[in-house]
Scaffold this active site. Sequence first.
Site, PDB file in Angstrom:
ATOM      1  N   GLY A   1      -8.176  -6.589   8.225  1.00  0.00           N
ATOM      2  CA  GLY A   1      -7.208  -6.309   7.162  1.00  0.00           C
ATOM      3  C   GLY A   1      -6.620  -4.916   7.263  1.00  0.00           C
TER       4      GLY A   1
ATOM      5  N   ASP B   1     -14.334 -11.567   9.885  1.00  0.00           N
ATOM      6  CA  ASP B   1     -13.158 -11.756   9.039  1.00  0.00           C
ATOM      7  C   ASP B   1     -12.763 -13.229   9.132  1.00  0.00           C
ATOM      8  OD1 ASP B   1     -10.382 -11.639   7.965  1.00  0.00           O
ATOM      9  OD2 ASP B   1     -10.664  -9.473   8.108  1.00  0.00           O
ATOM     10  N   ASN B   2     -12.355 -13.829   8.012  1.00  0.00           N
ATOM     11  CA  ASN B   2     -11.893 -15.226   8.069  1.00  0.00           C
ATOM     12  C   ASN B   2     -10.376 -15.315   8.226  1.00  0.00           C
ATOM     13  OD1 ASN B   2     -10.937 -14.550   5.558  1.00  0.00           O
ATOM     14  ND2 ASN B   2     -12.064 -16.128   4.430  1.00  0.00           N
ATOM     15  N   LEU B   3      -9.714 -14.170   8.332  1.00  0.00           N
ATOM     16  CA  LEU B   3      -8.266 -14.070   8.560  1.00  0.00           C
ATOM     17  C   LEU B   3      -7.448 -14.723   7.440  1.00  0.00           C
ATOM     18  CD1 LEU B   3      -8.093 -14.666  12.449  1.00  0.00           C
ATOM     19  CD2 LEU B   3      -8.342 -12.495  11.207  1.00  0.00           C
TER      20      LEU B   3
ATOM     21  N   SER C   1     -12.693  -0.012  -6.567  1.00  0.00           N
ATOM     22  CA  SER C   1     -11.305   0.290  -6.900  1.00  0.00           C
ATOM     23  C   SER C   1     -11.234   1.090  -8.183  1.00  0.00           C
ATOM     24  CB  SER C   1     -10.554  -1.036  -7.079  1.00  0.00           C
ATOM     25  OG  SER C   1      -9.310  -0.812  -7.687  1.00  0.00           O
TER      26      SER C   1
ATOM     27  N   TYR D   1      -9.572  -9.681 -10.902  1.00  0.00           N
ATOM     28  CA  TYR D   1      -9.802  -8.897  -9.685  1.00  0.00           C
ATOM     29  C   TYR D   1     -10.668  -7.676  -9.998  1.00  0.00           C
ATOM     30  CZ  TYR D   1      -9.040  -5.375  -6.112  1.00  0.00           C
ATOM     31  OH  TYR D   1      -9.244  -4.394  -5.178  1.00  0.00           O
TER      32      TYR D   1
ATOM     33  N   LYS E   1     -14.738  -6.617  -8.970  1.00  0.00           N
ATOM     34  CA  LYS E   1     -15.221  -5.358  -8.378  1.00  0.00           C
ATOM     35  C   LYS E   1     -16.305  -4.745  -9.273  1.00  0.00           C
ATOM     36  CE  LYS E   1     -12.614  -5.128  -4.738  1.00  0.00           C
ATOM     37  NZ  LYS E   1     -13.212  -5.243  -3.410  1.00  0.00           N
TER      38      LYS E   1
ATOM     39  N   PHE F   1      -8.138   4.806  -4.906  1.00  0.00           N
ATOM     40  CA  PHE F   1      -6.955   4.885  -5.748  1.00  0.00           C
ATOM     41  C   PHE F   1      -5.847   4.088  -5.028  1.00  0.00           C
ATOM     42  CE2 PHE F   1      -8.133   7.043  -9.609  1.00  0.00           C
ATOM     43  CZ  PHE F   1      -9.485   7.163  -9.348  1.00  0.00           C
TER      44      PHE F   1
ATOM     45  N   LEU G   1       3.915  -1.156  -4.399  1.00  0.00           N
ATOM     46  CA  LEU G   1       5.148  -0.362  -4.346  1.00  0.00           C
ATOM     47  C   LEU G   1       5.589  -0.016  -2.922  1.00  0.00           C
ATOM     48  CD1 LEU G   1       7.340   1.168  -5.895  1.00  0.00           C
ATOM     49  CD2 LEU G   1       5.821   3.162  -5.920  1.00  0.00           C
TER      50      LEU G   1
HETATM   51  P1  NAD Z   1      -6.720  -6.956   3.156  1.00  0.00           P
HETATM   52  O1  NAD Z   1      -6.446  -8.240   2.454  1.00  0.00           O
HETATM   53  O2  NAD Z   1      -5.708  -6.443   4.102  1.00  0.00           O
HETATM   54  O3  NAD Z   1      -8.133  -7.009   3.894  1.00  0.00           O
HETATM   55  C1  NAD Z   1      -9.199  -7.803   3.440  1.00  0.00           C
HETATM   56  C2  NAD Z   1      -9.704  -8.596   4.615  1.00  0.00           C
HETATM   57  O4  NAD Z   1     -10.808  -9.414   4.207  1.00  0.00           O
HETATM   58  C3  NAD Z   1      -8.640  -9.523   5.196  1.00  0.00           C
HETATM   59  O5  NAD Z   1      -8.579  -9.341   6.588  1.00  0.00           O
HETATM   60  C4  NAD Z   1      -9.143 -10.914   4.835  1.00  0.00           C
HETATM   61  O6  NAD Z   1      -8.756 -11.865   5.813  1.00  0.00           O
HETATM   62  C5  NAD Z   1     -10.650 -10.698   4.790  1.00  0.00           C
HETATM   63  N1  NAD Z   1     -11.386 -11.620   3.924  1.00  0.00           N
HETATM   64  C6  NAD Z   1     -11.121 -11.964   2.637  1.00  0.00           C
HETATM   65  N2  NAD Z   1     -12.050 -12.817   2.191  1.00  0.00           N
HETATM   66  C7  NAD Z   1     -12.940 -13.010   3.206  1.00  0.00           C
HETATM   67  C8  NAD Z   1     -14.127 -13.781   3.346  1.00  0.00           C
HETATM   68  N3  NAD Z   1     -14.588 -14.533   2.350  1.00  0.00           N
HETATM   69  N4  NAD Z   1     -14.783 -13.739   4.536  1.00  0.00           N
HETATM   70  C9  NAD Z   1     -14.321 -12.975   5.558  1.00  0.00           C
HETATM   71  N5  NAD Z   1     -13.200 -12.232   5.475  1.00  0.00           N
HETATM   72  C10 NAD Z   1     -12.527 -12.249   4.304  1.00  0.00           C
HETATM   73  O7  NAD Z   1      -7.010  -5.868   2.012  1.00  0.00           O
HETATM   74  P2  NAD Z   1      -7.173  -4.292   2.125  1.00  0.00           P
HETATM   75  O8  NAD Z   1      -6.013  -3.669   1.442  1.00  0.00           O
HETATM   76  O9  NAD Z   1      -7.494  -3.927   3.502  1.00  0.00           O
HETATM   77  O10 NAD Z   1      -8.433  -4.090   1.184  1.00  0.00           O
HETATM   78  C11 NAD Z   1      -9.752  -4.020   1.685  1.00  0.00           C
HETATM   79  C12 NAD Z   1     -10.714  -3.942   0.520  1.00  0.00           C
HETATM   80  O11 NAD Z   1     -10.392  -2.794  -0.276  1.00  0.00           O
HETATM   81  C13 NAD Z   1     -10.653  -5.133  -0.433  1.00  0.00           C
HETATM   82  O12 NAD Z   1     -11.976  -5.433  -0.848  1.00  0.00           O
HETATM   83  C14 NAD Z   1      -9.836  -4.626  -1.577  1.00  0.00           C
HETATM   84  O13 NAD Z   1     -10.164  -5.279  -2.792  1.00  0.00           O
HETATM   85  C15 NAD Z   1     -10.242  -3.169  -1.630  1.00  0.00           C
HETATM   86  N6  NAD Z   1      -9.235  -2.316  -2.249  1.00  0.00           N
HETATM   87  C16 NAD Z   1      -7.962  -2.317  -1.752  1.00  0.00           C
HETATM   88  C17 NAD Z   1      -6.999  -1.531  -2.362  1.00  0.00           C
HETATM   89  C18 NAD Z   1      -5.573  -1.546  -1.856  1.00  0.00           C
HETATM   90  O14 NAD Z   1      -4.683  -1.110  -2.580  1.00  0.00           O
HETATM   91  N7  NAD Z   1      -5.289  -2.005  -0.637  1.00  0.00           N
HETATM   92  C19 NAD Z   1      -7.325  -0.737  -3.467  1.00  0.00           C
HETATM   93  C20 NAD Z   1      -8.644  -0.749  -3.938  1.00  0.00           C
HETATM   94  C21 NAD Z   1      -9.592  -1.545  -3.308  1.00  0.00           C
HETATM   95  N1  UDP Z   2       5.813  -0.606  -9.038  1.00  0.00           N
HETATM   96  C1  UDP Z   2       7.180  -0.763  -9.262  1.00  0.00           C
HETATM   97  N2  UDP Z   2       7.826  -1.749  -8.591  1.00  0.00           N
HETATM   98  C2  UDP Z   2       7.210  -2.582  -7.693  1.00  0.00           C
HETATM   99  C3  UDP Z   2       5.826  -2.400  -7.473  1.00  0.00           C
HETATM  100  C4  UDP Z   2       5.159  -1.409  -8.165  1.00  0.00           C
HETATM  101  O1  UDP Z   2       7.764  -0.023 -10.057  1.00  0.00           O
HETATM  102  O2  UDP Z   2       7.863  -3.474  -7.130  1.00  0.00           O
HETATM  103  C5  UDP Z   2       5.093   0.476  -9.738  1.00  0.00           C
HETATM  104  C6  UDP Z   2       3.963  -0.001 -10.628  1.00  0.00           C
HETATM  105  O3  UDP Z   2       4.446  -0.318 -11.918  1.00  0.00           O
HETATM  106  C7  UDP Z   2       3.025   1.210 -10.617  1.00  0.00           C
HETATM  107  C8  UDP Z   2       3.220   1.786  -9.205  1.00  0.00           C
HETATM  108  O4  UDP Z   2       4.489   1.293  -8.756  1.00  0.00           O
HETATM  109  O5  UDP Z   2       3.432   2.181 -11.546  1.00  0.00           O
HETATM  110  C9  UDP Z   2       2.147   1.365  -8.211  1.00  0.00           C
HETATM  111  O6  UDP Z   2       2.033  -0.045  -8.234  1.00  0.00           O
HETATM  112  P1  UDP Z   2       1.180  -0.830  -7.150  1.00  0.00           P
HETATM  113  O7  UDP Z   2       1.292  -2.294  -7.443  1.00  0.00           O
HETATM  114  O8  UDP Z   2       1.545  -0.388  -5.769  1.00  0.00           O
HETATM  115  O9  UDP Z   2      -0.314  -0.318  -7.397  1.00  0.00           O
HETATM  116  P2  UDP Z   2      -1.251  -0.433  -8.684  1.00  0.00           P
HETATM  117  O10 UDP Z   2      -1.554   0.976  -9.085  1.00  0.00           O
HETATM  118  O11 UDP Z   2      -0.537  -1.201  -9.745  1.00  0.00           O
HETATM  119  O12 UDP Z   2      -2.449  -1.131  -8.183  1.00  0.00           O
END
Ligand code: NAD
Ligand code: UDP
Length: 350
Positions: A13, A34-36, A127, A151, A155, A186, A208
């Site tokens: 991911g 990863d299950n993709l 998160s 979601y 977490k 964040f 965003l």
């Molecule tokens: P992503 O979707 O790109 O990566 C997650 C990966 O996990 C993917 O490759 C998906 O195929 C794999 N996956 C999902 N379920 C699975 C399962 N049951 N078995 C095996 N693989 C599985 O997301 P990301 O942005 O890289 O986020 C990674 C982690 O960080 C997630 O747990 C997400 O909740 C957390 N997180 C992300 C953000 C963000 O903004 N990107 C913010 C806070 C927390």
């Molecule tokens: N946002 C926006 N337009 C979009 C997507 C997001 O104005 O199309 C704003 C959203 O309201 C927030 C900030 O951008 O204030 C970040 O949003 P995002 O979904 O990226 O992350 P979040 O903090 O909500 O997880």
Amino acid sequence: MANKTILVTGGAGYIGSHACVELLEAGFQVVVVDNLVNSKAESLARVEKITGKSLVFKHLDIRDKAALQQVFADYPISAVIHFAGLKAVGESCQQPLNYYHNNVYGTLVLTEVMQAANVKQLIFSSSATVYGADACNPYTEDMPLGAINPYGRSKAMVEDILRDLSEADRLNQSTNPWKIALLRYFNPIGAHSSGLIGEDPNGIPNNLLPYVSQVAIGKLAQLSVFGDDYPTPDGTGIRDYIHVVDLVKGHIKAIDTLAGEVFAQGGCKAYNLGTGQGYSVLDIVNAFERVTGRTINYKIAPRRAGDLAECFANPALALEELGWQVEKGLDDMVADTWHWQSNNPNGYEA
Ligand code: NAD
Ligand code: UDP
């Protein structure tokens, strides 16, 4: 440190693939499962291209206990970084069972397998969404929790499970106690400076930065700015955007910390991974225009349900205990996002 083998769940991911680069460059052996479901194996080919090193990839679902057990039997894993999970807030409201099954049950299976294999060092992707309405900016780790959607609750539930697991070892005076870092991200944005890996959302992006960059490249017509009547200086929402490479470096620091003095007696501790600096939606639009020279077509739209006005971290604990701080600023984040997007207008698809 070198030769230690790290299991990376969800390593194909967005964040996981960047973590794989840093792990390989730091000299770790890497096994990805990863299950993709939300990624492509091409990201891992690119990781190998960037680093000139190879990793092991097992295409499996972490809820498949037998398959996961086999991975622990086949490789000398010393710690796990657990990224695998589903992450779309809106989708989680429509498919709560899918989210709890994947994120909560998936982590249960993983920790059961780890415990049976006596591998008890875990870094979990949590998160900032776990913080409740009573938390105030800048967020510190001891502030009240209270996620407001499935979601976020998935977490928070996992955090509770992991704290219980660690506490049980303390009560039982385990000689090999769980050592767990809950990393509360964040807003990760940006991409590796090579432009070879980055965020590749399915369909129309929710977040965003992917949305802005798809407007910049002409795939989407117009950004909707969700609300300009928040109590912030320009009225638009403020978030703590963090470069994904800085973020994943926090995980490497956490591996060291779990093996060191802070966790000598075991434990489960939360750390904010943010910059401590908030930017508004319009700050992001302006930075994108300045750095890329493109115009971002946008309109002001109603607020998005569930959005906070402002959310940013106090990252002092991560500095103190993990020895981690960010190195990259907003212009790096925007430039690297654009480098990835303009080199790969269709993401990993050829
Ligand atoms: P992503 O979707 O790109 O990566 C997650 C990966 O996990 C993917 O490759 C998906 O195929 C794999 N996956 C999902 N379920 C699975 C399962 N049951 N078995 C095996 N693989 C599985 O997301 P990301 O942005 O890289 O986020 C990674 C982690 O960080 C997630 O747990 C997400 O909740 C957390 N997180 C992300 C953000 C963000 O903004 N990107 C913010 C806070 C927390
Ligand atoms: N946002 C926006 N337009 C979009 C997507 C997001 O104005 O199309 C704003 C959203 O309201 C927030 C900030 O951008 O204030 C970040 O949003 P995002 O979904 O990226 O992350 P979040 O903090 O909500 O997880």
